[in-house]
Design an enzyme around this catalytic site. Structure first.
Site, mmCIF file in Angstrom:
data_model
loop_
_atom_site.group_PDB
_atom_site.id
_atom_site.type_symbol
_atom_site.label_atom_id
_atom_site.label_comp_id
_atom_site.label_asym_id
_atom_site.label_seq_id
_atom_site.Cartn_x
_atom_site.Cartn_y
_atom_site.Cartn_z
ATOM 1 N N HIS A 141 0.843 -1.207 0.000
ATOM 2 C CA HIS A 141 0.000 0.000 0.000
ATOM 3 C C HIS A 141 0.882 1.263 0.000
ATOM 4 O O HIS A 141 0.865 2.054 0.938
ATOM 5 C CB HIS A 141 -0.863 -0.062 1.276
ATOM 6 C CG HIS A 141 -1.982 0.902 1.369
ATOM 7 N ND1 HIS A 141 -1.825 2.266 1.329
ATOM 8 C CD2 HIS A 141 -3.319 0.692 1.556
ATOM 9 C CE1 HIS A 141 -3.000 2.859 1.491
ATOM 10 N NE2 HIS A 141 -3.924 1.931 1.613
ATOM 11 N N GLU A 240 -1.016 1.575 -5.315
ATOM 12 C CA GLU A 240 -0.789 0.343 -4.556
ATOM 13 C C GLU A 240 -0.761 -0.892 -5.456
ATOM 14 O O GLU A 240 -1.598 -1.018 -6.358
ATOM 15 C CB GLU A 240 -1.907 0.194 -3.521
ATOM 16 C CG GLU A 240 -2.042 1.410 -2.615
ATOM 17 C CD GLU A 240 -3.373 1.465 -1.906
ATOM 18 O OE1 GLU A 240 -3.910 0.392 -1.554
ATOM 19 O OE2 GLU A 240 -3.897 2.573 -1.716
#
Ligand code: TA6
Length: 266
Positions: A141, A240
């Site tokens: 992420h 991400e």
């Protein structure tokens, strides 16, 4: 060089060589910093982040595993709030410096390999040792530091279908992504994306990932997050490397599944 260190009070490993340097905390196997030689910090961190064992760090590269999103508690899984074991490092022939981190969670094993050099490479491997199939969702992420959200654009996702998590709609767009409001999109894409910020380009290449998530909370959501400054959103964007939603991975017992992000700034 591979050094044990403290980073904002957290146990960490610093990986450094002539080409670049990265720092990874054992809390979450969280890449909290990367810069290439002569370059600036690539990753964004909130000034309001927690820095404590068992708490997620707001910024850097949280490991979302073995689920992505609020599908179970804790949101984005247990990996980013668990203490990982440092399993050793290697000075690679190609000049990169590699650190390996391991976590066991029930019948799941995770291994994160971070390689610092001219590029930053992060590989997350998962093995399921239980019985029957197991569904995994995951994300590296990554929070990127940018000059200003109004000035950046993202290419590589043109015409890729995405779920707009704010409306639930599935759409496509033919143009490069520009962000002028809260944005939370899960693209179905296995391709390379590029983040353009003035004269700099950050290329995010990947393997084993069929989802790319693009996120900026904008102001109202930032205000609702205690570990995110109200006016910090213009300085960051998340791109991400993931397998999320319909791109969940079904693991069979004993097999290793791997997802890799290779990030390079030009
Ligand atoms: O990747 C985007 C997202 O799933 C957003 O929906 C937002 O929740 C973000 O992750 C941050 O999640 P966190 O649990 O770290 O606050």
């Amino acid at each position: 060089m591979i050094e044990e260190c403290k980073w904002r009070g957290l146990d960490a490993i610093r990986l450094s060589n002539r080409e670049g340097e990265a720092t990874v905390t054992l809390n979450g196997a969280h890449v909290v910093s990367y810069r290439r030689a002569g370059g600036e910090e690539l990753l964004w961190l909130s000034a309001k982040s927690h820095y404590a064992e068992g708490k997620p760090i707001r910024g850097g590269i949280p490991v979302c595993w073995p689920w992505f999103g609020p599908v179970q508690e804790p949101a984005h899984g247990v990996a980013r709030i668990s203490r990982w074991e440092f399993a050793g490092g290697t000075e690679r022939e190609d000049g990169g410096t590699e650190g390996c981190f391991r976590l066991k969670s029930g019948d799941l094993e995770a291994e994160l390999t971070v390689t610092a050099g001219r590029a930053l490479r992060v590989e997350l491997k998962t093995r399921w040792t239980g019985t029957g199939p197991m569904e995994l969702t995951e994300a590296l992420h990554t929070y990127f530091r940018i000059s200003d959200i109004g000035k950046i654009w993202i290419t590589g996702l043109e015409n890729a279908p995405f779920v707009d998590k704010l409306t639930g709609e599935t759409k496509t767009e033919s143009a490069a992504i520009r962000i002028d409001r809260e944005t939370d999109r899960v693209y179905h894409s296995s391709g390379t994306t590029e983040l353009h910020d003035g004269g700099r380009t950050v290329r995010i290449a990947k393997r084993g990932s069929n989802s790319t998530v693009v996120w900026n909370p904008w102001r109202d959501k930032s205000i609702r997050m205690a570990d995110f400054g109200d006016d910090e959103y213009p300085g960051m964007v998340c791109v991400e490397t993931a397998n999320a939603g319909a791109d969940a991975v079904t693991l069979t017992p004993g097999e290793w599944h791997s997802i890799t992000a290779t990030i390079e700034e030009f």
